[in-house]
Enzyme design. Sequence first.
Site, PDB file in Angstrom:
ATOM      1  N   ARG A 158       0.864  -1.185   0.000  1.00 21.59           N
ATOM      2  CA  ARG A 158       0.000   0.000   0.000  1.00 21.59           C
ATOM      3  C   ARG A 158       0.897   1.230   0.000  1.00 21.59           C
ATOM      4  O   ARG A 158       1.660   1.455   0.940  1.00 21.59           O
ATOM      5  CB  ARG A 158      -0.901   0.009   1.236  1.00 21.59           C
ATOM      6  CG  ARG A 158      -1.696   1.290   1.301  1.00 21.59           C
ATOM      7  CD  ARG A 158      -2.501   1.484   2.563  1.00 21.59           C
ATOM      8  NE  ARG A 158      -3.052   2.823   2.523  1.00 21.59           N
ATOM      9  CZ  ARG A 158      -3.096   3.679   3.535  1.00 21.59           C
ATOM     10  NH1 ARG A 158      -2.644   3.330   4.715  1.00 21.59           N
ATOM     11  NH2 ARG A 158      -3.586   4.883   3.370  1.00 21.59           N
ATOM     12  N   HIS A 178      -2.984  10.932   0.212  1.00 24.84           N
ATOM     13  CA  HIS A 178      -2.464  10.768   1.581  1.00 24.84           C
ATOM     14  C   HIS A 178      -1.851  12.117   1.983  1.00 24.84           C
ATOM     15  O   HIS A 178      -0.649  12.233   2.193  1.00 24.84           O
ATOM     16  CB  HIS A 178      -1.445   9.625   1.644  1.00 24.84           C
ATOM     17  CG  HIS A 178      -1.211   9.078   3.033  1.00 24.84           C
ATOM     18  ND1 HIS A 178      -1.359   7.742   3.341  1.00 24.84           N
ATOM     19  CD2 HIS A 178      -0.834   9.672   4.188  1.00 24.84           C
ATOM     20  CE1 HIS A 178      -1.076   7.544   4.625  1.00 24.84           C
ATOM     21  NE2 HIS A 178      -0.753   8.697   5.155  1.00 24.84           N
ATOM     22  N   GLU A 194      -7.692   8.623   6.040  1.00 27.64           N
ATOM     23  CA  GLU A 194      -8.016   9.083   7.393  1.00 27.64           C
ATOM     24  C   GLU A 194      -8.620  10.492   7.461  1.00 27.64           C
ATOM     25  O   GLU A 194      -7.973  11.434   7.934  1.00 27.64           O
ATOM     26  CB  GLU A 194      -6.763   9.054   8.278  1.00 27.64           C
ATOM     27  CG  GLU A 194      -6.172   7.672   8.439  1.00 27.64           C
ATOM     28  CD  GLU A 194      -5.020   7.649   9.439  1.00 27.64           C
ATOM     29  OE1 GLU A 194      -4.477   8.709   9.767  1.00 27.64           O
ATOM     30  OE2 GLU A 194      -4.677   6.552   9.892  1.00 27.64           O
ATOM     31  N   ASN A 215      -7.462   1.743   9.367  1.00 25.18           N
ATOM     32  CA  ASN A 215      -6.193   2.010  10.056  1.00 25.18           C
ATOM     33  C   ASN A 215      -6.451   1.997  11.554  1.00 25.18           C
ATOM     34  O   ASN A 215      -7.350   2.697  12.033  1.00 25.18           O
ATOM     35  CB  ASN A 215      -5.635   3.386   9.674  1.00 25.18           C
ATOM     36  CG  ASN A 215      -5.183   3.448   8.222  1.00 25.18           C
ATOM     37  OD1 ASN A 215      -5.211   2.454   7.503  1.00 25.18           O
ATOM     38  ND2 ASN A 215      -4.771   4.628   7.790  1.00 25.18           N
ATOM     39  N   TYR A 228      -4.430   1.799  15.530  1.00 22.68           N
ATOM     40  CA  TYR A 228      -3.188   1.765  16.297  1.00 22.68           C
ATOM     41  C   TYR A 228      -3.385   1.534  17.787  1.00 22.68           C
ATOM     42  O   TYR A 228      -2.573   0.892  18.432  1.00 22.68           O
ATOM     43  CB  TYR A 228      -2.426   3.090  16.123  1.00 22.68           C
ATOM     44  CG  TYR A 228      -1.807   3.250  14.762  1.00 22.68           C
ATOM     45  CD1 TYR A 228      -0.511   2.806  14.507  1.00 22.68           C
ATOM     46  CD2 TYR A 228      -2.517   3.835  13.714  1.00 22.68           C
ATOM     47  CE1 TYR A 228       0.059   2.939  13.253  1.00 22.68           C
ATOM     48  CE2 TYR A 228      -1.942   3.967  12.448  1.00 22.68           C
ATOM     49  CZ  TYR A 228      -0.665   3.524  12.230  1.00 22.68           C
ATOM     50  OH  TYR A 228      -0.101   3.641  10.987  1.00 22.68           O
ATOM     51  N   GLU A 261      -3.380  -0.120   7.857  1.00 22.42           N
ATOM     52  CA  GLU A 261      -2.268   0.370   8.690  1.00 22.42           C
ATOM     53  C   GLU A 261      -2.435  -0.175  10.090  1.00 22.42           C
ATOM     54  O   GLU A 261      -3.527  -0.097  10.668  1.00 22.42           O
ATOM     55  CB  GLU A 261      -2.272   1.905   8.815  1.00 22.42           C
ATOM     56  CG  GLU A 261      -1.665   2.650   7.672  1.00 22.42           C
ATOM     57  CD  GLU A 261      -1.631   4.163   7.912  1.00 22.42           C
ATOM     58  OE1 GLU A 261      -1.436   4.598   9.058  1.00 22.42           O
ATOM     59  OE2 GLU A 261      -1.820   4.892   6.926  1.00 22.42           O
TER      60      GLU A 261
HETATM   61  C1  PNW Z   1      -1.480   7.568  10.389  1.00 24.85           C
HETATM   62  N1  PNW Z   1      -3.475   9.267  16.276  1.00 24.85           N
HETATM   63  O1  PNW Z   1      -1.741   8.761  11.052  1.00 24.85           O
HETATM   64  C2  PNW Z   1      -1.097   8.007   8.996  1.00 24.85           C
HETATM   65  O2  PNW Z   1      -1.921   7.443   8.015  1.00 24.85           O
HETATM   66  C3  PNW Z   1       0.337   7.773   8.659  1.00 24.85           C
HETATM   67  O3  PNW Z   1       0.709   8.652   7.632  1.00 24.85           O
HETATM   68  C4  PNW Z   1       1.184   7.935   9.899  1.00 24.85           C
HETATM   69  O4  PNW Z   1       2.553   7.892   9.620  1.00 24.85           O
HETATM   70  C5  PNW Z   1       0.800   6.812  10.836  1.00 24.85           C
HETATM   71  O5  PNW Z   1      -0.584   6.836  11.140  1.00 24.85           O
HETATM   72  C6  PNW Z   1       1.570   6.816  12.139  1.00 24.85           C
HETATM   73  O6  PNW Z   1       1.328   7.992  12.835  1.00 24.85           O
HETATM   74  C7  PNW Z   1      -2.140   8.797  12.366  1.00 24.85           C
HETATM   75  O7  PNW Z   1      -3.104  10.264  16.891  1.00 24.85           O
HETATM   76  C8  PNW Z   1      -1.723   9.873  13.107  1.00 24.85           C
HETATM   77  O8  PNW Z   1      -4.232   8.398  16.787  1.00 24.85           O
HETATM   78  C9  PNW Z   1      -2.156  10.025  14.403  1.00 24.85           C
HETATM   79  C10 PNW Z   1      -3.010   9.090  14.954  1.00 24.85           C
HETATM   80  C11 PNW Z   1      -3.428   7.989  14.216  1.00 24.85           C
HETATM   81  C12 PNW Z   1      -2.981   7.849  12.906  1.00 24.85           C
END
Ligand code: PNW
Length: 538
Positions: free
Chosen positions: A110, A155, A200, A341, A343, A411
């Site tokens: 991706r 992006h 996002e 995505n 995290y 992601e």
């Molecule tokens: C994503 N949060 O962004 C983006 O798609 C990527 O470009 C980035 O490098 C990656 O996550 C890692 O940060 C985020 O604060 C930025 O929860 C912030 C958050 C989540 C995703």
Amino acid sequence: MLPLKEVIVLLSIIYGITSVSLKNEEARNNTQRNLRRFPPNFLFGVATSSYQIEGAWNEGGKGWSMWDHLMRTDPDHMADGKTGDIAANSYHLYKRDIEMMKELGVKIYRFSISWPRILPFGRPDYVNPEGVAYYNNLINELLANDITPFVTIYHWELPQNLNEQGGWLTENIVDWLGDYARVLFQNFGDRVKHWLTINEPYIHCNNGYGRGNHPPRIQSPGIAFYECGRNILLAHARAYHIYKEEFAFQGGQIAIVISSDMGMPSDDSESSAEAVEDYRAFYVGQYMDPIFSANGNYPQRLIDRVANASASQGLSQSRLRPFTQEQIDYIRGTSDFLALNHYTSKYVYRNSSIIGTFQVPSHQDDAFVGTYVDPSWTQGGTWLFTYAPGLYKLLVHLKERYNNPTIYVTENGFGDWATGLIDENRVAYLRGYTNAVLDAIDAGVDIRGYCSWSLMDNFEWAAGFTLRFGLYEVDFEDPNRTRRPRKAALVYKEIIRSRVIDPNYNPDPYLEDSNSSAIVVKTSALFILVSAIIHKLL
Ligand code: PNW
């Protein structure tokens, strides 16, 4: 000629080494036989984005994005004063990137296309042939190596002159993004069959138009933030309809990329349950419901909360501008799958302690929920806390709420400030979250693939190069931007090869990294030593 006894010694050493390593392999396969497997058609991948890796910011006929503009006018706000001018230099090193994907054994890459590299001025009256050639090379090299491209159209690299004309705050961007997407379908759609429109919406609108820590650095969390989200939904839908109406013959799929933390109630009180519903409506439902719900449109509780807050602030209209029925119908159903995505997770609550803690007006104040994380969750960067069951819970929740959509995780990954190749926290994160995917498969979630963020360290936006998410470490001090596999890369490679998560697999990236030359050196040293001893003895 070698004396006979030394030949015998040599042969027995070789025999010894190979049988030990074969035994290890056999033992590993035996333990792995009893572990849960990923289905044969489940796809593993890695993800990146153009500004974060490409560099070559002013090469090959590329125009300026709003990031390039910010870097030239105000680089000081970056965490480490660095820019994405060179980044990981993938514009020049993409073949090495693909070599790394081959090493890992991934089937999906991706990546995103830089809008101003294709359209230097943002509009299709001039298409940059060098930009088209670069992505042709990348796509062709991927296909030649049996890797499927999942291509993000946007992006966050808005061409600067479109930014100056209003960017995501004007509905003109629906035409702008649609026309740009058409150029991509025309040039690459014969080979690209998986399109991701916009990355996002929540993060992009909150950072660019709410908090203002990303370009265009507008701080308007109660007004511009909502306008941005609204225009993103309309622009996404435009790209979708262009693809379906003009490029259906290409036979691909097109989807939006939604980010979601997992919000969980902090206790079993009524107020926590309400708070969680509001949290989900504001941070996920705002973008998902218009596309994935049966009736379309924003969640009713989002509409009501912003309308009530706006009225109490003396405004004659809601700061969340409503969609017309025509727009609702235009947006509804415009994603062939969900690109997710994810995290981290949060506990959500609402009580009197949060009164007066939010800026007014803001979407935080409109949502009016408090969040916290469990102190036992391993922390990565500022906002990332490891809680793997959160991914499982989120996938099951999305299945139930949105009528069992097909999902690709586009992601997921661990980022922190540590350098070096031994990355135990990333290894634990990777194992935990891929295990959560196995749990979700068992629970009947229609999940087809998983992409790790990221293939390699890259320009982590406002954090510059201080936050590292790479399976491969990149040396940003080295003009060659040398990449080396971390332990997590080797663990991921073994998950992909064996299709199980073996908790005992414990590779040494420093050994693997030296291309087995270390092993050769060690073996020959051992040979010389042993034969010298035998020579003395006999
Ligand atoms: C994503 N949060 O962004 C983006 O798609 C990527 O470009 C980035 O490098 C990656 O996550 C890692 O940060 C985020 O604060 C930025 O929860 C912030 C958050 C989540 C995703």
